[in-house]
Scaffold this active site. Structure first.
Site, PDB file in Angstrom:
ATOM      1  N   GLY A 181       0.824  -1.200   0.000  1.00  9.70           N
ATOM      2  CA  GLY A 181       0.000   0.000   0.000  1.00  9.70           C
ATOM      3  C   GLY A 181       0.858   1.250   0.000  1.00  9.70           C
ATOM      4  O   GLY A 181       2.031   1.212   0.393  1.00  9.70           O
ATOM      5  N   GLY A 203       0.913  -5.314   0.688  1.00  8.03           N
ATOM      6  CA  GLY A 203      -0.267  -5.412  -0.154  1.00  8.03           C
ATOM      7  C   GLY A 203      -0.031  -6.192  -1.429  1.00  8.03           C
ATOM      8  O   GLY A 203      -0.969  -6.767  -1.995  1.00  8.03           O
ATOM      9  N   GLU A 249       6.158  -5.105   7.904  1.00 11.16           N
ATOM     10  CA  GLU A 249       5.410  -4.113   8.684  1.00 11.16           C
ATOM     11  C   GLU A 249       6.001  -3.805  10.055  1.00 11.16           C
ATOM     12  O   GLU A 249       5.879  -2.665  10.538  1.00 11.16           O
ATOM     13  CB  GLU A 249       3.958  -4.556   8.829  1.00 11.16           C
ATOM     14  CG  GLU A 249       3.142  -4.473   7.552  1.00 11.16           C
ATOM     15  CD  GLU A 249       3.395  -5.633   6.597  1.00 11.16           C
ATOM     16  OE1 GLU A 249       2.912  -5.566   5.445  1.00 11.16           O
ATOM     17  OE2 GLU A 249       4.073  -6.604   6.991  1.00 11.16           O
ATOM     18  N   ASP A 288      -0.756  -7.411   7.747  1.00 10.70           N
ATOM     19  CA  ASP A 288      -2.193  -7.361   7.486  1.00 10.70           C
ATOM     20  C   ASP A 288      -2.485  -8.096   6.173  1.00 10.70           C
ATOM     21  O   ASP A 288      -1.838  -9.078   5.882  1.00 10.70           O
ATOM     22  CB  ASP A 288      -2.694  -5.911   7.480  1.00 10.70           C
ATOM     23  CG  ASP A 288      -2.058  -5.056   6.395  1.00 10.70           C
ATOM     24  OD1 ASP A 288      -1.108  -5.521   5.724  1.00 10.70           O
ATOM     25  OD2 ASP A 288      -2.510  -3.910   6.193  1.00 10.70           O
TER      26      ASP A 288
END
Length: 350
Positions: free
Chosen positions: A66, A114, A137, A145
Site C-alpha cells: 500500500g 499489499g 510491517e 495485514d
C-alpha cells in the site's frame, strides 16, 4: 484500456491486469483497489475469459504494498481515508482468495505487504529469480495485514512467525517453501506464460492452468528457511517475544545472531502485536476471521506513535533510524497490546 494506474487487456481467453505505477513500485492507492475490484467482478462474469493474470509494470517490482505515505498523511489529517483503504483492500484480498476463475499472479521483483495480498491469496502464484517477498510491517511500526495472519501460520513449522516478526525479504525458493507461491519461472519467460494462458480454451479449469504452468516451471532450489528450520522452530515456538529473543541468544550460528539483531531493530509494540495476531490466526477458522481481526488492529494503529515514527524514518525523512516508544519489548505493557485488539466498528463486510 487504462483505468488510472491500472491497465486492462484481453489477450485470447486471458484477462490481464497490469499495475501501472512503476516509479512507486506499483504501490497501491485506493483508486487502484477500486479498479481491481471492479475489473475482477467483470472478468468473472465474462464467458470468454478463461483465466485472469495480474502483473506489475516496470523492471523492479510486482507491487511494494500500500502507499504508506498516503496512509500516513490520512492518519495525520484524520480524514478517514486510511480506514477506507484498509476496508476495501481487505475485501479485495478476500475476493481474490475466493475467485471463481483461475487467477494467476506473476510475482516478479519486489512483492511486499499489499503485493502479497494481491498474489499469495490467489490460486496460481509464480515467482522468478528476481522475486523479493516480505511482510515488512514491524519495521514501520505496523503489523502484518492483508490476511497475512491467515497465510503465515500455514507455513511449515514457525517459518511464518519468522517472516511476520523479522519482516525480512525472501527469494523464490523460500516463498515456495513457505506456501506463499507455487512455482518458479524465469522472468524472461513470463511473456510466454501469458501467451500460453491466452491460448487456453474457454471454460478451462484450475487443473488445466496447473498443468500448463507446471510444464513451464523450473526446478526448485534450496530454501534457506528450510535449511534453518530447526533453529527457527526452536526459537519461534514460544508465546512471547521476550522468550523468542532469549532463545535466539542461546542459539549458535550466524542465522540466529542476525535474526535476533534484526528483531531488536523492529518496533517492540509491533512485534508483540504481530505475534499475538499470528497465534490468533493459527487458531482461526477462516481468512475472513483473520481479516476482520486485522482491520480492528489497523484502525487502532491510527493512534499509535510508532506507526507515524516508522513511516517517517522509512519514507519521509528516510533516515532509517526510528525511535520507538517504548524502546524495548520488556517495556511494552500488556494492556497496550490489549488496547489494539478492539473489533472494527463497523465490522468488515465481506
Amino acid at each position: 484500456m487504462q483505468h488510472g494506474e491500472v491497465i486492462i487487456e484481453r489477450q485470447g481467453t486471458a484477462g490481464i491486469i497490469r499495475l501501472n505505477r512503476p516509479r512507486a513500485l506499483n504501490s497501491l492507492t485506493l483508486p487502484m483497489i477500486r479498479t481491481l475490484t471492479e475489473v475482477l467482478d467483470g472478468f468473472a462474469s465474462e464467458s470468454n475469459v478463461a483465466s485472469v493474470v495480474i502483473t506489475g509494470e516496470g523492471e523492479r517490482g510486482f507491487c511494494a504494498g500500500g502507499d504508506i505515505r498516503a496512509l500516513h498523511e490520512s492518519a495525520r489529517a484524520g480524514d478517514g481515508l486510511a480506514g477506507t483503504f484498509w476496508r476495501e483492500e481487505f475485501r479485495l484480498n478476500h475476493q481474490i482468495a475466493s475467485y471463481p476463475k483461475p487467477y494467476v499472479a506473476l510475482m516478479d521483483g519486489i512483492t511486499m505487504g499489499g503485493g502479497v495480498g494481491l498474489s499469495s491469496h490467489g490460486r496460481h502464484r509464480i515467482v522468478t529469480e528476481r522475486t523479493r517477498l516480505a511482510m515488512p510491517e514491524t519495521g514501520i511500526g505496523y503489523v502484518p495485514d492483508i490476511g497475512a495472519t491467515w497465510l503465515l501460520p500455514k507455513a511449515p513449522g514457525e517459518a511464518g512467525t519468522w517472516l511476520g516478526l523479522t519482516g525480512l525479504d525472501i527469494g523464490a525458493d523460500d516463498a515456495i517453501y513457505a506456501g506463499l507461491a507455487d512455482l518458479q519461472v524465469a522472468s524472461p519467460r513470463l511473456g510466454a506464460v501469458i501467451d500460453a494462458l491466452s491460448d487456453l480454451p474457454r471454460g478451462s479449469t484450475a487443473s488445466d492452468v496447473d498443468a500448463l504452468l507446471q510444464a513451464l516451471a523450473e526446478p526448485q532450489g534450496e530454501s534457506r528457511l528450510r535449511q534453518n528450520a530447526a533453529v527457527i522452530d526452536r526459537a519461534f515456538g514460544f508465546g512471547s517475544v521476550e522468550e523468542i529473543l532469549a532463545a535466539l541468544a542461546a542459539e549458535e550460528g550466524e542465522f540466529a545472531t542476525e535474526t535476533r539483531r534484526v528483531l531488536l531493530t523492529r518496533s517492540p509494540t509491533s512485534l508483540k502485536l504481530a505475534l499475538r495476531l499470528l497465534r490468533a490466526g493459527r487458531a482461526s477458522s477462516s481468512l475472513a476471521e483473520c481479516l476482520g481481526r486485522e482491520l480492528g488492529v489497523c484502525l487502532q494503529m491510527l493512534d499509535n506513535p510508532d506507526f507515524f515514527e516508522g513511516i517517517r524514518a522509512a519514507v519521509i525523512d528516510k533516515d532509517r533510524n526510528p525511535r520507538w516508544s517504548p524502546a524495548s519489548v520488556e517495556a511494552v505493557p500488556a494492556e497496550t497490546v490489549e488496547r489494539f485488539l478492539k473489533p472494527a466498528e463497523p465490522p468488515l463486510s465481506l
